[in-house]
Design a protein around this motif. Structure first.
Motif, short mmCIF file in Angstrom:
data_model
loop_
_atom_site.label_atom_id
_atom_site.label_comp_id
_atom_site.label_asym_id
_atom_site.label_seq_id
_atom_site.Cartn_x
_atom_site.Cartn_y
_atom_site.Cartn_z
N ARG A 59 28.67 38.68 49.45
CA ARG A 59 29.53 38.59 50.62
C ARG A 59 29.63 37.13 51.07
O ARG A 59 28.65 36.55 51.53
N SER A 82 33.09 39.33 47.62
CA SER A 82 34.16 39.53 48.61
C SER A 82 34.16 38.30 49.50
O SER A 82 33.12 37.67 49.72
N ASN A 95 39.86 40.61 46.60
CA ASN A 95 38.76 40.83 47.53
C ASN A 95 38.70 39.78 48.63
O ASN A 95 37.63 39.46 49.14
#
Length: 401
Positions: free
Chosen positions: A222, A252, A276
């Motif tokens: 992330r 992402s 993403n």
């Protein structure tokens, strides 16, 4: 109790949270605070909840309304040689920069109104948060009112032009540099009074420690970017770095912020078929902090912008490290004074797509080491960039004048 006046260009401004934080700290210490903003109030700006009480301290004057016109006329009658002398210094400084000359002369009536305000309200000290137009307004107001002034040197406020800078520094009580990089830059300017420079950091509040998320095998990394979507922020470099990661590298990216490059960056992400990536637009501090708390890494791929526009030490890096989040950023300006490569984060050359991609791979391959860097980064923030300490250090210097 002192009456402190802070001058800025724009108010409120989400990228300048330190202005509001410093003002709040001064109030908490029992001082009276005003914030003069050169440009009109920014009604559409997202204001962090903790800073809303300080909004009433902000004020400005019209470029040439009744008050500013009357102030200019009154100051010219009261001290004609001083006013003409200021005009002469401005003209001599900017005659090769007609746009800045015009902008500075347009500011002059406001600055004379500010001088009258300082005398009427009993202002004890004027501090300009930026060495450009805010410092010019403070300098004019100080010269006409007799109130001492000082100014901070952050980033492109000293990199874009040095015209009038030596004059303002010579007449200031002190010059606050937010980094050793800035101090050294200023000290190299011919005629600059280096003995007046003191390095006093900007800072952020230190939140309670929140555990860094685990990163399991196969789990998406992330990534979070927070900042204005402008060319100098280098978001396009990050997108290109993500476009050619090895197969099996799951990730992402959350992009928080708005700006002139919003549409072009969305188009670039689509062109690179990056599925993403989520653009969230500008968000409040609560949303930003929540996104950082869930991030595995915060990436700040800054570069030097047009005409020398550059970062000082980005507040977002301080905020990310205050949460002990791993960071990847660039070797630019004062950034290495906070992010030491391999110690409190990872550094890349600006504009280097391959180096940024390699840093992401390195972080993914040894995430425990990245988490350790985040923890050391939090320790660095607590030691040198805690807003309570930095605001108090600046306040102490102001009160010493």
């Amino acid at each position: 109790m002192a009456h402190i006046l802070i001058t800025v260009s724009e108010f409120p401004k989400v990228t300048e949270t330190f202005v509001l934080s410093n003002a709040l700290h001064y109030q908490e210490q029992g001082h009276r605070v005003g914030i003069f903003h050169v440009k009109p109030f920014r009604d559409a700006e997202v204001v962090h909840p903790h800073a809303r009480p300080i909004l009433q301290a902000g004020f400005t004057f019209g470029w040439f309304d009744r008050r500013s016109a009357a102030a200019l006329a009154a100051e010219t009658l009261r001290a004609p040689h001083r006013v003409l002398g200021l005009f002469g210094q401005i003209g001599a400084a900017f005659w090769r920069e007609p746009k800045r000359l015009a902008a500075t002369l347009a500011l002059f009536p406001k600055a004379t109104a500010l001088a009258r305000h300082c005398r009427r309200e009993g202002v004890d000290h004027i501090h300009a948060e930026f060495a450009g137009y805010p410092a010019t307004a403070a300098w004019v107001a100080a010269k006409l009112s007799g109130v001492p002034f000082s100014f901070s040197a952050h980033a492109h406020d000293i990199f874009l032009t040095q015209s009038l800078l030596v004059t303002k520094a010579t007449e200031a009580s002190f010059v606050r540099a937010i980094s050793h990089f800035n101090r050294d830059f200023l000290a190299r300017i011919d005629g600059f009074p280096a003995d007046k420079i003191c390095v006093l950091r900007c800072g952020v509040s230190l939140p309670q420690e929140v555990p860094v998320p685990d990163l399991q095998a196969g789990q998406p990394l992330r990534i979070v970017f927070v900042g204005a979507l402008l060319p100098r922020k280098g978001v396009d470099v990050l997108l290109r770095a993500l476009s050619d990661l090895p197969q099996g590298f799951e990730w992402s990216l959350d992009i928080i912020g708005g700006g002139s490059q919003d549409a072009s960056l969305r188009k670039l992400a689509a062109t690179l078929t990056l599925k993403n990536v989520t653009f969230h637009g500008p968000q409040s501090s609560d949303v930003v902090r929540a996104a950082m708390a869930e991030a595995h890494v915060v990436v700040v791929p800054s570069r030097e912008g047009e005409g020398g526009r550059s970062e000082g030490i980005p507040v977002v890096l301080m905020e990310a490290l205050s949460l002990a989040r791993p960071v990847i950023t660039t070797r630019l300006s004062g950034i290495p004074e906070l992010v030491e490569d391999g110690v409190t984060g990872l550094l890349c050359p600006p504009d280097d797509v391959d180096a940024l991609r390699a840093a992401l791979l390195r972080l993914r391959e040894d995430y425990p080491a990245a988490r350790a860097m985040g923890r050391r980064g939090r320790e660095r923030v607590a030691e040198d960039f805690d807003i309570t300490k930095t605001a108090d250090a600046l306040l102490t210097r102001i009160l010493e004048v």
